[in-house]
Each structure stands twice: as structure tokens, then as C-alpha cells.
Motif scaffolding. Structure first.
Motif, PDB file in Angstrom:
ATOM      1  N   LEU A  59      -9.023   5.110  -2.943  1.00  0.00           N
ATOM      2  CA  LEU A  59      -8.121   4.304  -2.113  1.00  0.00           C
ATOM      3  C   LEU A  59      -7.673   3.040  -2.837  1.00  0.00           C
ATOM      4  CD1 LEU A  59      -9.838   4.613   1.378  1.00  0.00           C
ATOM      5  CD2 LEU A  59      -7.639   5.560   0.699  1.00  0.00           C
ATOM      6  N   ILE A  60      -8.608   2.397  -3.506  1.00  0.00           N
ATOM      7  CA  ILE A  60      -8.265   1.168  -4.227  1.00  0.00           C
ATOM      8  C   ILE A  60      -7.289   1.469  -5.360  1.00  0.00           C
ATOM      9  CG2 ILE A  60      -9.203  -0.628  -5.753  1.00  0.00           C
ATOM     10  CD1 ILE A  60     -11.739  -0.550  -3.964  1.00  0.00           C
ATOM     11  N   LEU A  61      -7.579   2.494  -6.152  1.00  0.00           N
ATOM     12  CA  LEU A  61      -6.681   2.843  -7.253  1.00  0.00           C
ATOM     13  C   LEU A  61      -5.327   3.327  -6.741  1.00  0.00           C
ATOM     14  CD1 LEU A  61      -9.098   4.611  -9.750  1.00  0.00           C
ATOM     15  CD2 LEU A  61      -8.106   2.322  -9.913  1.00  0.00           C
ATOM     16  N   GLY A  62      -5.316   4.043  -5.627  1.00  0.00           N
ATOM     17  CA  GLY A  62      -4.055   4.484  -5.036  1.00  0.00           C
ATOM     18  C   GLY A  62      -3.189   3.318  -4.599  1.00  0.00           C
ATOM     19  N   ARG A  63      -3.812   2.305  -4.041  1.00  0.00           N
ATOM     20  CA  ARG A  63      -3.045   1.116  -3.642  1.00  0.00           C
ATOM     21  C   ARG A  63      -2.493   0.380  -4.846  1.00  0.00           C
ATOM     22  NH1 ARG A  63      -3.071  -1.291   1.889  1.00  0.00           N
ATOM     23  NH2 ARG A  63      -3.833   0.466   3.067  1.00  0.00           N
ATOM     24  N   LEU A  64      -3.324   0.277  -5.904  1.00  0.00           N
ATOM     25  CA  LEU A  64      -2.856  -0.421  -7.103  1.00  0.00           C
ATOM     26  C   LEU A  64      -1.699   0.313  -7.756  1.00  0.00           C
ATOM     27  CD1 LEU A  64      -6.247  -1.520  -8.704  1.00  0.00           C
ATOM     28  CD2 LEU A  64      -4.558  -2.960  -7.557  1.00  0.00           C
ATOM     29  N   VAL A  65      -1.783   1.624  -7.852  1.00  0.00           N
ATOM     30  CA  VAL A  65      -0.700   2.407  -8.445  1.00  0.00           C
ATOM     31  C   VAL A  65       0.542   2.334  -7.557  1.00  0.00           C
ATOM     32  CG1 VAL A  65       0.032   4.750  -9.033  1.00  0.00           C
ATOM     33  CG2 VAL A  65      -2.213   3.935  -9.740  1.00  0.00           C
ATOM     34  N   GLY A  66       0.362   2.358  -6.244  1.00  0.00           N
ATOM     35  CA  GLY A  66       1.498   2.253  -5.326  1.00  0.00           C
ATOM     36  C   GLY A  66       2.212   0.934  -5.442  1.00  0.00           C
ATOM     37  N   ARG A  67       1.476  -0.131  -5.666  1.00  0.00           N
ATOM     38  CA  ARG A  67       2.098  -1.448  -5.836  1.00  0.00           C
ATOM     39  C   ARG A  67       2.899  -1.527  -7.114  1.00  0.00           C
ATOM     40  NH1 ARG A  67      -2.588  -5.564  -3.800  1.00  0.00           N
ATOM     41  NH2 ARG A  67      -2.343  -5.093  -1.596  1.00  0.00           N
ATOM     42  N   LYS A  68       2.392  -0.909  -8.179  1.00  0.00           N
ATOM     43  CA  LYS A  68       3.119  -0.934  -9.439  1.00  0.00           C
ATOM     44  C   LYS A  68       4.415  -0.164  -9.342  1.00  0.00           C
ATOM     45  CE  LYS A  68      -0.817  -1.572 -12.478  1.00  0.00           C
ATOM     46  NZ  LYS A  68      -1.672  -0.996 -13.516  1.00  0.00           N
ATOM     47  N   ARG A  69       4.423   0.920  -8.583  1.00  0.00           N
ATOM     48  CA  ARG A  69       5.642   1.735  -8.448  1.00  0.00           C
ATOM     49  C   ARG A  69       6.695   1.029  -7.595  1.00  0.00           C
ATOM     50  NH1 ARG A  69       3.414   7.827  -7.423  1.00  0.00           N
ATOM     51  NH2 ARG A  69       2.625   8.147  -9.508  1.00  0.00           N
TER      52      ARG A  69
END
Length: 72
Positions: A59-69
Motif C-alpha cells: 500500500l505504501i509503495l502503491g501510494r508513492l508510485v501513484g503520486r509520482k505518476r
């Protein structure tokens, strides 16, 4: 509505898996790494703890990747 149903289905499936783990793996296990040892706990506790940590990291990594996109 479809996304909410999918989330509920996933949560229900995780509960079933947790229940199966609890009844199938009840023998006590001690984890050891070098000189460090954990207290003796049932195997399903360790399995559920690793599952929880993995979901949390995902979940944490998914949020970080989503923010970068999205550029936020």
C-alpha cells in the motif's frame, strides 16, 4: 459500486485465508536469526504478521508510485 464490491470480495477472501491458516498451522514455532530469537508463537501468527507487513508495504509503495505518476 464495482470497485467497492471488489474490495469487499478481497477482504472476505483474506479472512477465509486467515481462518484456514489459523486452523492448519497451530504448532508453536521459534524464529531465529543469528543470535536473535523470537518467543514461541503459533505458526499462523507469524504467517499473518508477514502477510500484514507485505500488504502494508504494498500500500505504501502503491501510494508513492501513484503520486509520482500524477505529479503530486
Amino acid at each position: 459500486m464495482l470497485i467497492r464490491s471488489a474490495k469487499l470480495l478481497c477482504a472476505f477472501l483474506l479472512l477465509i485465508v486467515a481462518w484456514l491458516l489459523a486452523f492448519g498451522n497451530h504448532q508453536s514455532t521459534v524464529l531465529s536469526f543469528m543470535a536473535w530469537q523470537t518467543p514461541a508463537l503459533p505458526l499462523f501468527v507469524w504467517l499473518l504478521a508477514t502477510l500484514f507487513v507485505g500488504v502494508l508495504i504494498g500500500l505504501i509503495l502503491g501510494r508513492l508510485v501513484g503520486r509520482k505518476r500524477t505529479g503530486r
